[in-house]
Scaffold this active site. Structure first.
Site, PDB file in Angstrom:
ATOM      1  N   ASP A  84      -0.035   4.935   1.110  1.00  0.00           N
ATOM      2  CA  ASP A  84      -0.175   5.915   2.190  1.00  0.00           C
ATOM      3  C   ASP A  84      -0.238   5.242   3.557  1.00  0.00           C
ATOM      4  O   ASP A  84      -1.023   4.322   3.797  1.00  0.00           O
ATOM      5  CB  ASP A  84      -1.433   6.755   1.962  1.00  0.00           C
ATOM      6  CG  ASP A  84      -1.366   7.510   0.640  1.00  0.00           C
ATOM      7  OD1 ASP A  84      -0.288   8.033   0.324  1.00  0.00           O
ATOM      8  OD2 ASP A  84      -2.383   7.559  -0.071  1.00  0.00           O
ATOM      9  N   ASP A 100       0.867  -1.172   0.000  1.00  0.00           N
ATOM     10  CA  ASP A 100       0.000   0.000   0.000  1.00  0.00           C
ATOM     11  C   ASP A 100       0.911   1.232   0.000  1.00  0.00           C
ATOM     12  O   ASP A 100       2.079   1.144   0.412  1.00  0.00           O
ATOM     13  CB  ASP A 100      -0.878  -0.038   1.257  1.00  0.00           C
ATOM     14  CG  ASP A 100      -1.723   1.199   1.409  1.00  0.00           C
ATOM     15  OD1 ASP A 100      -2.431   1.558   0.452  1.00  0.00           O
ATOM     16  OD2 ASP A 100      -1.669   1.812   2.490  1.00  0.00           O
TER      17      ASP A 100
END
Length: 204
Positions: free
Chosen positions: A26, A24
């Site tokens: 953020d 991922d």
């Protein structure tokens, strides 16, 4: 990391070879700045560059799978996301693939995590089987997307991770570097071949 019961179809523990680790973006690789359109505001999470570098040294492909609903909400353009991704890619030393979902929640797309689309797309671009991928993220949707794609999900909790997401995750790690070290422990030494850095790789 919690006990390593692999996803359905994965090789037995001890024989597992991760061809790719997908992250991922953020709050996993970079500090979350909501709907960020400014590359100058990109800051790496602790251990992120080291974690990516270790995977590169061990010949494991790397990529990013990221929901970017700001595009669907009209707060960002795809170009904004790509510029921020390119800055993150440069700071991280170059990853092999970047894919993102531009849709807002409720649009019913097949790519927004927890759907498996981003993981499957990244695996295709890397030329690897999804079950040979691990997905590292900070919320339950990351783990669910991995599971739906047949990959292994690893949760690295942050302040925004819900307690129930931690409890439900089959694999957790206290931090990003620990997650990668645990995954690397399952890579056979005979397949290790350093991957070249890819500075400025297209953040697609």
């Amino acid at each position: 990391m919690t006990p390593p019961a692999g996803p359905p179809g994965a090789p037995a523990e001890g024989a597992q070879v991760w061809d790719a680790v997908l992250f991922d973006r953020d709050d996993t690789l970079v500090v979350d700045v909501p709907y960020n359109a400014d590359p100058a505001r990109v800051r790496l999470m602790p251990g992120a560059r080291e974690a990516v570098g270790l995977l590169r040294e061990r010949g494991v492909a790397t990529g990013v799978v990221s929901n970017q609903s700001g595009v669907g909400r009209g707060l960002l353009t795809p170009g904004d996301v790509r510029r921020v991704n390119r800055r993150a890619d440069a700071l991280l030393g170059g990853l092999d693939v970047w894919v993102f979902c531009p849709h807002a929640p409720g649009e019913g797309c097949a790519c927004r995590k927890p759907a498996p689309g981003l993981v499957l797309r990244a695996a295709r671009r890397l030329g690897v089987a999804p079950e040979r991928c691990a997905v590292v993220g900070d919320i339950g949707a990351d783990v669910a997307a991995a599971r739906a794609a047949g990959a292994r999900g690893v949760l690295v909790p942050t302040a925004r991770t819900l307690a129930e997401e931690v409890a439900a995750a089959p694999h957790t790690a206290p931090d990003l570097l620990s997650a990668v070290l645990e995954l690397l422990a399952a890579v056979r030494p005979e397949r290790v071949a350093a991957r070249p850095a890819r500075p400025g790789g297209e953040a697609r």
